[in-house]
Design a protein around this motif. Structure first.
Motif, PDB file in Angstrom:
ATOM      1  N   TRP A  13     -46.554 -26.057 -12.153  1.00 43.95           N
ATOM      2  CA  TRP A  13     -45.159 -26.143 -11.683  1.00 43.95           C
ATOM      3  C   TRP A  13     -45.018 -27.099 -10.501  1.00 43.95           C
ATOM      4  O   TRP A  13     -43.988 -27.758 -10.373  1.00 43.95           O
ATOM      5  CB  TRP A  13     -44.602 -24.756 -11.333  1.00 43.95           C
ATOM      6  N   SER A  60     -47.382 -11.980  -5.720  1.00 45.47           N
ATOM      7  CA  SER A  60     -47.312 -11.238  -6.971  1.00 45.47           C
ATOM      8  C   SER A  60     -48.088  -9.938  -6.826  1.00 45.47           C
ATOM      9  O   SER A  60     -49.050  -9.870  -6.063  1.00 45.47           O
ATOM     10  CB  SER A  60     -47.902 -12.080  -8.104  1.00 45.47           C
ATOM     11  N   ALA A  72     -46.675 -11.563 -12.040  1.00 45.39           N
ATOM     12  CA  ALA A  72     -46.657 -13.037 -12.066  1.00 45.39           C
ATOM     13  C   ALA A  72     -48.037 -13.664 -11.892  1.00 45.39           C
ATOM     14  O   ALA A  72     -48.161 -14.886 -11.902  1.00 45.39           O
ATOM     15  CB  ALA A  72     -45.710 -13.567 -10.996  1.00 45.39           C
ATOM     16  N   ILE A 126     -49.295 -17.242 -10.139  1.00 45.62           N
ATOM     17  CA  ILE A 126     -48.143 -18.157 -10.210  1.00 45.62           C
ATOM     18  C   ILE A 126     -48.642 -19.593 -10.432  1.00 45.62           C
ATOM     19  O   ILE A 126     -48.348 -20.510  -9.679  1.00 45.62           O
ATOM     20  CB  ILE A 126     -47.210 -18.023  -8.982  1.00 45.62           C
ATOM     21  N   HIS A 152     -46.985 -20.125 -15.643  1.00 41.95           N
ATOM     22  CA  HIS A 152     -45.968 -20.769 -14.810  1.00 41.95           C
ATOM     23  C   HIS A 152     -46.148 -22.285 -14.854  1.00 41.95           C
ATOM     24  O   HIS A 152     -46.883 -22.857 -14.059  1.00 41.95           O
ATOM     25  CB  HIS A 152     -46.033 -20.232 -13.374  1.00 41.95           C
ATOM     26  N   TRP A 201     -41.784 -23.172 -13.877  1.00 42.32           N
ATOM     27  CA  TRP A 201     -41.398 -22.145 -12.917  1.00 42.32           C
ATOM     28  C   TRP A 201     -40.002 -22.394 -12.346  1.00 42.32           C
ATOM     29  O   TRP A 201     -39.805 -22.556 -11.157  1.00 42.32           O
ATOM     30  CB  TRP A 201     -42.430 -21.993 -11.795  1.00 42.32           C
ATOM     31  N   GLN A 235     -37.682 -20.333 -12.062  1.00 43.90           N
ATOM     32  CA  GLN A 235     -37.316 -19.232 -11.164  1.00 43.90           C
ATOM     33  C   GLN A 235     -37.664 -19.571  -9.712  1.00 43.90           C
ATOM     34  O   GLN A 235     -36.995 -19.120  -8.785  1.00 43.90           O
ATOM     35  CB  GLN A 235     -38.040 -17.957 -11.598  1.00 43.90           C
ATOM     36  N   GLY A 236     -38.682 -20.376  -9.526  1.00 42.70           N
ATOM     37  CA  GLY A 236     -39.103 -20.733  -8.173  1.00 42.70           C
ATOM     38  C   GLY A 236     -38.053 -21.498  -7.401  1.00 42.70           C
ATOM     39  O   GLY A 236     -38.002 -21.417  -6.163  1.00 42.70           O
TER      40      GLY A 236
END
Length: 193
Positions: free
Chosen positions: A22, A131, A159, A162, A168, A171, A173-174
């Motif tokens: 990511w 996480s 997670a 990560i 991921h 990612w 969501q990050g």
């Protein structure tokens, strides 16, 4: 922050961030982004990694937001503990993702020279994301690091570390955590003005 250019500085962890990671996706996606390139990704030396981070910050014409993963988070903490004030002033904030507990039992030998982990508050806004099943740092240790550093801390469920191995790649969501950090920076800037 909206009225100043910001450079996003990617700070990878041990073994760097592969093309599918990511951090690499963000490097390609976020505007005005650079990456700290370490000379040795496999056998990291704390002094060398901290020096490379400092050179990257110093060479930026714009203020920076650090986007660190794993050992990169610990590198940021070591840098902040000893950095000159003029360079500390260039850092607006740090997103610290899945910090590696280099003090844990079973920590890979290659990472142990990064211990002990600095415990003083970071002199800039920070958002820590951990996480509850990360083999590099338990949720309790991530919360402890976040508390020591004065970070806003979030623990994700299931997670892993990560990273690519935990699924991921992009990612997306990050970005919500990055935006949360940027909002904190902007609020602090308005209060200080």
């Amino acid at each position: 922050m909206r009225d100043e250019s910001i450079r996003y500085l990617i700070v990878p962890g041990w073994q760097g961030s592969a093309d599918e990671h990511w951090q690499s996706h963000w490097h390609r996606t976020l505007p005005n982004t650079a990456r700290v390139e370490q000379q040795d990704w496999v056998t990291p030396r704390r002094e060398s990694w901290v020096s490379e981070l400092e050179l990257s910050i110093a060479s930026s014409a714009d203020p920076v937001i650090l986007v660190a993963h794993s050992l990169g988070c610990i590198t940021v903490a070591h840098w902040a503990a000893a950095a000159p004030l003029e360079l500390l002033g260039k850092v607006r904030g740090a997103l610290l993702v899945a910090p590696a507990d280099v003090e844990r039992i079973g920590c890979p030998e290659a990472l142990r020279n990064f211990a002990p982990i600095p415990r003083q508050p970071l002199p800039f806004a920070s958002q820590l994301v951990g996480s509850d099943n990360d083999n590099a740092a338990s949720a309790a240790r991530a919360i402890e690091m976040g508390g020591n550093w004065g970070s806003d801390t979030a623990i994700m469920s299931g997670a892993g570390h990560i990273n690519v191995a935990s699924g991921h790649h992009r990612w997306e969501q990050g970005f919500a955590f990055l935006y949360r950090l940027q909002n904190r920076i902007e609020q602090h800037g308005r209060r200080s003005a």
